[in-house]
Design a protein around this motif. Structure first.
Motif, PDB file in Angstrom:
ATOM      1  N   SER A 100      34.263  51.430  47.939  1.00 19.44           N
ATOM      2  CA  SER A 100      34.509  50.509  47.252  1.00 19.44           C
ATOM      3  C   SER A 100      35.820  49.269  47.263  1.00 19.44           C
ATOM      4  O   SER A 100      36.759  50.782  46.244  1.00 19.44           O
ATOM      5  N   CYS A 101      35.584  48.521  46.944  1.00 22.79           N
ATOM      6  CA  CYS A 101      36.571  47.676  46.619  1.00 22.79           C
ATOM      7  C   CYS A 101      36.135  46.108  45.886  1.00 22.79           C
ATOM      8  O   CYS A 101      36.353  45.565  46.723  1.00 22.79           O
ATOM      9  N   THR A 102      36.165  46.160  44.529  1.00 22.90           N
ATOM     10  CA  THR A 102      35.334  45.056  44.011  1.00 22.90           C
ATOM     11  C   THR A 102      36.822  44.587  43.083  1.00 22.90           C
ATOM     12  O   THR A 102      37.417  44.591  42.742  1.00 22.90           O
ATOM     13  N   ALA A 103      37.012  43.165  43.163  1.00 17.99           N
ATOM     14  CA  ALA A 103      37.624  42.131  42.939  1.00 17.99           C
ATOM     15  C   ALA A 103      37.638  41.184  41.898  1.00 17.99           C
ATOM     16  O   ALA A 103      35.509  41.417  42.190  1.00 17.99           O
ATOM     17  N   SER A 104      38.326  40.722  40.806  1.00 21.16           N
ATOM     18  CA  SER A 104      37.450  40.186  39.865  1.00 21.16           C
ATOM     19  C   SER A 104      38.610  39.828  39.004  1.00 21.16           C
ATOM     20  O   SER A 104      39.682  39.377  39.991  1.00 21.16           O
ATOM     21  N   GLY A 105      38.553  38.806  38.442  1.00 20.71           N
ATOM     22  CA  GLY A 105      39.451  37.643  37.721  1.00 20.71           C
ATOM     23  C   GLY A 105      39.729  36.105  39.279  1.00 20.71           C
ATOM     24  O   GLY A 105      38.254  36.132  39.819  1.00 20.71           O
ATOM     25  N   LEU A 106      41.293  35.971  38.903  1.00 21.97           N
ATOM     26  CA  LEU A 106      40.837  34.730  40.126  1.00 21.97           C
ATOM     27  C   LEU A 106      41.330  34.673  40.861  1.00 21.97           C
ATOM     28  O   LEU A 106      42.250  35.377  42.023  1.00 21.97           O
TER      29      LEU A 106
END
Length: 119
Positions: free
Chosen positions: A21-27
Motif C-alpha cells: 500500500s502507498c498512501t499519499a497526503s499533502g498536495l
C-alpha cells in the motif's frame, strides 16, 4: 509537497502473495499518476507499474504482467500493488512514486518497503 507512506512488505515463500500500500497526503492535486518501482541489491531501480491518479489506465512492466495488479482507492488516497505468484527474482525494495503534473516526472517518493521471496 506530497508525502507518501508505504506498507505491506515482508517475507513470503515463492508462489505466495503480498499486497503493498502507498498512501499519499499533502498536495495530492499535484499528482498525475502513481508508480511502483523496485530495486534489487546490485541492480538499478526498475519501474514495475503505474496508474493514473484521476482515472485508471494501469500499465505494467513485462516482468510482472499477469502476476501483479495496481489499483487505487481514491477516497483513501491509497494505491495498492497486489503481487501474486511471487518469485525469488521479485525480491527487492519496493517504492512508490508520485508523477507530478507540472514536471512530468516522479518528484515524490515513499521510504520503500522490503519484499523478500524465499525459494
Amino acid at each position: 509537497q506530497v508525502q507518501l507512506v508505504e506498507s505491506g512488505g515482508g517475507l513470503v515463500q515463492a508462489g505466495g502473495s503480498l499486497r503493498l500500500s502507498c498512501t499519499a497526503s499533502g498536495l495530492t492535486v499535484l499528482i498525475d499518476a502513481m508508480g511502483w518501482f523496485r530495486q534489487a541489491p546490485g541492480k538499478e531501480r526498475e519501474w514495475v507499474a503505474r496508474i493514473q491518479w484521476n482515472g485508471d489506465n494501469p500499465t505494467y512492466a513485462d516482468s510482472v504482467k499477469g502476476r501483479f495488479t495496481i489499483s487505487k482507492d481514491s477516497a483513501k488516497g491509497t494505491v495498492y500493488l497486489q503481487m501474486n505468484t511471487l518469485q525469488a527474482e521479485d525480491t527487492a525494495v519496493y517504492s512508490c512514486g508520485a508523477l507530478t503534473k507540472m514536471r512530468g516526472r516522479y518528484d515524490y517518493w515513499g521510504q520503500g518497503t522490503q519484499v523478500t521471496v524465499s525459494s
